[in-house]
Design a protein around this motif. Structure first.
Motif, PDB file in Angstrom:
ATOM      1  N   PRO A 112      -3.161  16.317  -8.271  1.00 28.83           N
ATOM      2  CA  PRO A 112      -1.763  16.366  -7.815  1.00 28.83           C
ATOM      3  C   PRO A 112      -1.485  15.405  -6.667  1.00 28.83           C
ATOM      4  O   PRO A 112      -0.371  14.874  -6.542  1.00 28.83           O
ATOM      5  N   PHE A 113      -2.490  15.171  -5.840  1.00 30.78           N
ATOM      6  CA  PHE A 113      -2.343  14.219  -4.729  1.00 30.78           C
ATOM      7  C   PHE A 113      -2.012  12.827  -5.251  1.00 30.78           C
ATOM      8  O   PHE A 113      -1.058  12.183  -4.785  1.00 30.78           O
ATOM      9  N   GLY A 126       1.615  11.078  -5.304  1.00 29.43           N
ATOM     10  CA  GLY A 126       1.597   9.888  -4.463  1.00 29.43           C
ATOM     11  C   GLY A 126       2.156   8.669  -5.159  1.00 29.43           C
ATOM     12  O   GLY A 126       2.958   7.917  -4.571  1.00 29.43           O
ATOM     13  N   PHE A 127       1.770   8.446  -6.406  1.00 32.39           N
ATOM     14  CA  PHE A 127       2.296   7.296  -7.144  1.00 32.39           C
ATOM     15  C   PHE A 127       3.784   7.467  -7.440  1.00 32.39           C
ATOM     16  O   PHE A 127       4.551   6.499  -7.426  1.00 32.39           O
ATOM     17  N   TRP A 128       4.206   8.710  -7.693  1.00 26.32           N
ATOM     18  CA  TRP A 128       5.630   8.962  -7.899  1.00 26.32           C
ATOM     19  C   TRP A 128       6.429   8.619  -6.640  1.00 26.32           C
ATOM     20  O   TRP A 128       7.455   7.943  -6.702  1.00 26.32           O
ATOM     21  N   ASP A 129       5.948   9.076  -5.502  1.00 22.25           N
ATOM     22  CA  ASP A 129       6.653   8.799  -4.250  1.00 22.25           C
ATOM     23  C   ASP A 129       6.602   7.313  -3.896  1.00 22.25           C
ATOM     24  O   ASP A 129       7.554   6.781  -3.306  1.00 22.25           O
ATOM     25  N   TYR A 130       5.512   6.651  -4.226  1.00 22.28           N
ATOM     26  CA  TYR A 130       5.408   5.209  -3.964  1.00 22.28           C
ATOM     27  C   TYR A 130       6.506   4.449  -4.702  1.00 22.28           C
ATOM     28  O   TYR A 130       7.126   3.534  -4.140  1.00 22.28           O
ATOM     29  N   LEU A 131       6.777   4.864  -5.937  1.00 27.76           N
ATOM     30  CA  LEU A 131       7.786   4.177  -6.745  1.00 27.76           C
ATOM     31  C   LEU A 131       9.202   4.614  -6.417  1.00 27.76           C
ATOM     32  O   LEU A 131      10.143   3.816  -6.523  1.00 27.76           O
ATOM     33  N   VAL A 168       1.057   2.620   2.147  1.00 26.76           N
ATOM     34  CA  VAL A 168       0.122   1.504   1.987  1.00 26.76           C
ATOM     35  C   VAL A 168      -1.023   1.906   1.064  1.00 26.76           C
ATOM     36  O   VAL A 168      -1.433   1.145   0.179  1.00 26.76           O
ATOM     37  N   PHE A 169      -1.563   3.104   1.250  1.00 23.74           N
ATOM     38  CA  PHE A 169      -2.683   3.569   0.432  1.00 23.74           C
ATOM     39  C   PHE A 169      -2.323   3.554  -1.049  1.00 23.74           C
ATOM     40  O   PHE A 169      -3.042   2.980  -1.877  1.00 23.74           O
ATOM     41  N   PHE A 170      -1.216   4.179  -1.400  1.00 20.29           N
ATOM     42  CA  PHE A 170      -0.849   4.244  -2.808  1.00 20.29           C
ATOM     43  C   PHE A 170      -0.384   2.878  -3.325  1.00 20.29           C
ATOM     44  O   PHE A 170      -0.566   2.568  -4.506  1.00 20.29           O
ATOM     45  N   GLY A 171       0.160   2.053  -2.440  1.00 18.86           N
ATOM     46  CA  GLY A 171       0.536   0.707  -2.842  1.00 18.86           C
ATOM     47  C   GLY A 171      -0.671  -0.145  -3.195  1.00 18.86           C
ATOM     48  O   GLY A 171      -0.638  -0.940  -4.144  1.00 18.86           O
ATOM     49  N   LEU A 172      -1.758   0.025  -2.441  1.00 16.18           N
ATOM     50  CA  LEU A 172      -2.981  -0.713  -2.748  1.00 16.18           C
ATOM     51  C   LEU A 172      -3.665  -0.178  -3.994  1.00 16.18           C
ATOM     52  O   LEU A 172      -4.327  -0.920  -4.719  1.00 16.18           O
ATOM     53  N   CYS A 173      -3.512   1.122  -4.253  1.00 18.00           N
ATOM     54  CA  CYS A 173      -4.130   1.736  -5.439  1.00 18.00           C
ATOM     55  C   CYS A 173      -3.329   1.488  -6.715  1.00 18.00           C
ATOM     56  O   CYS A 173      -3.889   1.501  -7.816  1.00 18.00           O
TER      57      CYS A 173
END
Length: 447
Positions: A134-135, A139-144, A192-197
């Protein structure tokens, strides 16, 4: 007499500046690159220091990069021939007193990846691993969809909010933050973390890590500089630009010592700290650059040690979870084959080590290494500390909005560097993309 009129002058011969200059020279424009150091490469450079071959940091290439290998190819370099591709990574932790090995190449090493996911159960339980799902999904949803909100929180806060178990946090999330950019999760922006991932999600089949088979200048940046000169450009090292030639709202070139170079377009492609100093010394105080001038920097510190034998039985990217050795590798079989043993370590948090004497840094490194089963002291032959006080723009929460666009409100001035607003943050891929975009901007004015 040396010609002092150019179509474009590029300040800084790191990946951003060299990429920009290569693009411009390919189009036939007269381009000059000026580099303050005695070798090209900037943050991706290597040199000999008092008899020891050292690098500007501990470098790895990521398999999903696209533009970085493309630029190398233009310079006649096949990235597959200059790196040793790794399909696994190790995590050593004093908490578990074991080594966890994870597969990182879903296409090239699917069995190893499955073994990493299904194995390591004495270190991470199935429940620990499942707590990450879920993390990452949220996280990817919020990044976008909610990038501004995501940049307001740290990875530590985000992990706690989404129920990541303590062991998963310490064994996996800590290495993936502190190990990559020297900041602990408490100080690392979730955006930044999810953007790099995120690129690893969209190009997961390309994911793997490459260890270089030689120094960064020799393997990567010097070939690009040579290609620039072959195509008619000029690259000068040992030239520290003091200021830009700026009058009536227009930049018309650069100045250093008693020399002035005129150019139709100027690209500042240094690291952020130097870029801000150059703008300030040039008397440029434009509200359109205000957020860039406020963007904080963060340091990087590595210790590079020569040993009388390899300290680890293989060369592989390793993360020292819960120690100051945030990431490291034995390199005597890859990058530094001329020595019996070689260990390069990124230390973190880096600001802790900036003002220490070299012997203090070494002492802490030896003690921290002992915690994860590495006995350095009996085998140490030589070492160097490489510190960069302003190596990166800050990746802490709340700073991303300050990253500037590459096109500036100042006529004749363009920015290039991995701190600019491009999607790869502080990476080699980001530097190359910024260089390409800077060249596109310059070409619009030169046409």
């Amino acid at each position: 007499m040396e010609d002092k009129q150019f179509d474009a002058v590029v300040v800084g011969a790191g990946l951003a500046g060299l990429t920009c200059a290569l693009e411009l020279t390919e189009k036939g424009y007269k381009t000059l690159v000026l580099e303050a150091n005695h070798v090209v490469g900037g943050r991706t450079s290597s040199w000999v220091e008092n008899g020891m071959h050292v690098e500007s940091g501990f470098h790895r290439v990521i398999g999903y990069y696209k533009q970085y290998p493309a630029v190398l190819a233009k310079a006649g370099v096949d990235v597959n021939k200059i790196v040793n591709w790794e399909e696994r990574m190790d995590v050593r932790s004093p908490i578990k007193e074991r080594i966890a090995t994870f597969g990182i190449a879903p296409l090239h090493g699917p069995v190893k990846m499955l073994q990493g996911i299904l194995g390591n159960n004495d270190i991470l339980s199935f429940s620990d691993k499942l707590s990450l799902l879920p993390f990452f999904v949220k996280g990817f949803w919020d990044y976008l969809n909610h990038p501004e909100e995501l940049d307001k929180v740290s990875i530590h806060e985000y992990a706690k909010k989404h129920g990541v178990h303590d062991d998963a946090y310490h064994i996996l999330l800590f290495p993936l933050t502190a190990g990559l950019f020297f900041l602990p999760p408490e100080r690392y922006s979730a955006y930044v973390f999810f953007g790099l991932c995120f690129p690893a999600v969209t190009r997961f089949y390309k994911m793997r890590i490459g260890a270089y088979l030689g120094g960064m200048t020799e393997m990567t940046t010097k070939p690009i500089a040579d290609a620039i000169e072959t195509k008619g450009g000029t690259v000068r090292t040992g030239v520290k630009v003091d200021r830009l030639l700026y009058q009536d709202g227009i930049v018309t070139g650069v100045a250093f010592k008693q020399e002035e170079i005129k150019a139709k377009q100027t690209v500042v492609a240094t690291e952020l700290g130097a870029a801000k100093r150059i703008l300030k010394q040039s008397g440029i105080n434009h509200e359109g650059l205000a957020k860039m001038m406020k963007l904080p920097t963060m340091p990087a510190v590595t210790i590079q040690m020569e040993l009388d034998k390899p300290l680890i039985p293989y060369d592989r990217t390793t993360f020292g979870a819960g120690t100051a050795l945030v990431s490291f590798a034995e390199q005597s079989r890859t990058t530094f084959k001329h020595v019996p043993g070689r260990l390069s370590v990124i230390l973190g948090p880096s600001d802790r080590f900036l003002d220490m004497k070299p012997e203090q840094v070494l002492e802490i490194t030896i003690e921290e290494a002992r915690k994860i089963g590495l006995d350095i002291k009996p085998h140490l032959k030589d070492y160097r500390i490489v510190s960069h006080p302003e190596d990166f723009h800050s990746l802490e929460p709340g700073h991303d909005w300050m990253r500037p666009d590459q096109s500036t409100p100042i006529r004749g001035l363009t920015l290039a560097g991995d701190y600019t607003r491009q999607p790869y943050f502080a990476t080699m891929e980001g530097a190359v993309i910024s260089g390409q975009r800077a060249a596109q901007i310059v070409l619009q004015y030169l046409h």
